[in-house]
Scaffold this active site. Structure first.
Site, mmCIF file in Angstrom:
data_model
loop_
_atom_site.group_PDB
_atom_site.id
_atom_site.type_symbol
_atom_site.label_atom_id
_atom_site.label_comp_id
_atom_site.label_asym_id
_atom_site.label_seq_id
_atom_site.Cartn_x
_atom_site.Cartn_y
_atom_site.Cartn_z
ATOM 1 N N SER A 154 0.841 -1.193 0.000
ATOM 2 C CA SER A 154 0.000 0.000 0.000
ATOM 3 C C SER A 154 0.881 1.249 0.000
ATOM 4 C CB SER A 154 -0.917 0.006 1.223
ATOM 5 O OG SER A 154 -1.496 1.281 1.387
ATOM 6 N N VAL A 155 0.819 1.998 -1.089
ATOM 7 C CA VAL A 155 1.617 3.223 -1.223
ATOM 8 C C VAL A 155 1.199 4.244 -0.162
ATOM 9 C CG1 VAL A 155 2.141 5.156 -2.769
ATOM 10 C CG2 VAL A 155 1.985 2.832 -3.687
ATOM 11 N N ARG A 156 -0.100 4.336 0.086
ATOM 12 C CA ARG A 156 -0.598 5.319 1.066
ATOM 13 C C ARG A 156 -0.166 4.957 2.481
ATOM 14 N NH1 ARG A 156 -5.614 4.731 -2.313
ATOM 15 N NH2 ARG A 156 -5.455 6.419 -3.841
ATOM 16 N N HIS A 202 -9.773 -6.453 6.166
ATOM 17 C CA HIS A 202 -9.072 -6.973 4.985
ATOM 18 C C HIS A 202 -8.263 -8.216 5.353
ATOM 19 C CE1 HIS A 202 -9.176 -3.185 2.181
ATOM 20 N NE2 HIS A 202 -10.344 -3.447 2.718
ATOM 21 N N LYS A 209 -6.009 -8.561 7.856
ATOM 22 C CA LYS A 209 -4.629 -8.331 8.294
ATOM 23 C C LYS A 209 -4.512 -7.984 9.777
ATOM 24 C CE LYS A 209 -3.266 -6.788 3.682
ATOM 25 N NZ LYS A 209 -2.797 -5.663 2.865
ATOM 26 N N HIS A 265 -6.499 -5.845 11.609
ATOM 27 C CA HIS A 265 -7.088 -4.577 12.050
ATOM 28 C C HIS A 265 -8.444 -4.406 11.373
ATOM 29 C CE1 HIS A 265 -4.763 -3.438 8.372
ATOM 30 N NE2 HIS A 265 -5.904 -2.825 8.096
ATOM 31 N N ARG A 281 -11.472 -1.961 9.554
ATOM 32 C CA ARG A 281 -11.690 -0.753 8.758
ATOM 33 C C ARG A 281 -13.148 -0.335 8.920
ATOM 34 N NH1 ARG A 281 -8.123 0.576 4.479
ATOM 35 N NH2 ARG A 281 -6.229 -0.662 4.566
#
Length: 317
Positions: free
Chosen positions: A107-109, A221, A223, A225, A227
């Protein structure tokens, strides 16, 4: 999202690799180059500015023909690339591992947020190099540890108790891959520690979500955590999660998909991810997102789902 090979290249030293960040001029050369099909997956030598990413990743960069890629000519691109190299150079990557490491999609963000945390003098990541590198290794999928509050990508803290921290994501402010939809609003919930959580702390979180975020669905997702997303974006999240899950299985990356706490997750999302793990098709799984589910008996006494209209949060309207 982008492969690690979009940020850096490996240089063999003795029996392991050192990773070197790309510069923007080398990338610009690669984007203008005519390259044979057989060489699309090889790192490109710009001759003038050094090594550039493989041309097969051209679509990962923002150009006149592609506005969906990274703004690679910004200072943030270099900061993210340097951070990735610092993390990879802190571990030993051998010849047998290098291809799989560089092919990982990240994830770039998330990585831009870690740079922002690193630059914040008030943040623990500014003061601890060890914790910073640990956070990056988790973000790029090299560590099996989950993203906890200390190693999280960060954002604006909007709720915290002894077990959880809820962050408002700040992607609208990003420079590398900003969200352009000004109506975007999304949250992430991380666990403060990766350990069993008491019922009272779960109850506090659920009460906060029902009172303040009733216009949102709580999903995962897989992982470790949570959302908190608008219901209108759930189908889009479902497509991405399913594609990633299938891709990981196809490539042999058998990563355990963490369903998390059923009491916190939106019922329909829990059904979707459970069906996905059983191997059903995307069409079959997505039907569960739009089915009316039988309401579960309330797992917590004294926590009502009924609210008067003037008590209900208007967040997300």
């Amino acid at each position: 999202m982008a492969e690690l090979a979009c940020f850096c290249y490996p240089h063999l030293e003795n029996d392991s690799y050192r990773f070197i960040p790309f510069n923007s001029l080398a990338i610009k050369c690669m984007l203008t180059a005519k390259v044979d099909k057989k060489d699309q997956d090889k790192f490109y030598n710009s001759i003038i500015y050094g090594i550039a990413p493989p041309p097969q990743f051209k679509k990962r960069y923002n150009t006149n023909d592609n506005s969906r890629g990274m703004n690679y000519e910004t200072p943030m691109f270099n900061k993210v690339a340097v951070l990735i190299c610092e993390a990879l150079n802190s571990i030993k990557v051998t010849q047998s591992d290098v291809a799989s490491v560089l092919s990982k999609v990240v994830s770039v963000r998330h990585l831009e947020n870690l740079v922002r945390r690193r630059e914040n003098h008030q943040d623990v990541l500014f003061h601890s190099k060890e914790l910073l590198l640990k956070s990056v290794l988790i973000a790029i999928g090299h560590s099996k540890e989950i993203e906890t509050t200390a190693t999280a990508e960060g954002g604006e803290v909007v709720f915290q108790n002894a077990a959880f921290t809820m962050w408002k994501l700040t992607y609208l402010e990003h420079s590398l891959m900003p969200i352009l939809d000004q109506n975007f609003i999304e949250y992430k919930i991380t666990m403060n520690e990766d350990k069993p959580i008491s019922e009272s702390h779960v109850k506090e979180l659920i009460a906060e979500l029902r009172w303040q975020y009733n216009k949102f669905a709580v999903i995962t997702h897989g992982k470790g955590h949570y959302r908190v997303v608008k219901y209108s974006s759930v189908a889009n999240h479902a497509d991405r999660v399913y594609a990633t899950f299938k891709s990981n299985n196809k490539n042999g990356n058998m990563i355990e998909f963490n369903l998390l706490d059923q009491r916190i997750i939106w019922q329909n999302w829990y059904a979707f991810t459970s069906s996905m793990k059983q191997g059903n098709t995307l069409e079959v799984c997505k039907k569960l997102l739009f089915q009316k589910m039988k309401r579960e008996s309330n797992p917590f006494k004294g926590l009502s789902t009924d609210r008067k209209m003037d008590e209900v949060s208007q967040i997300g309207i």
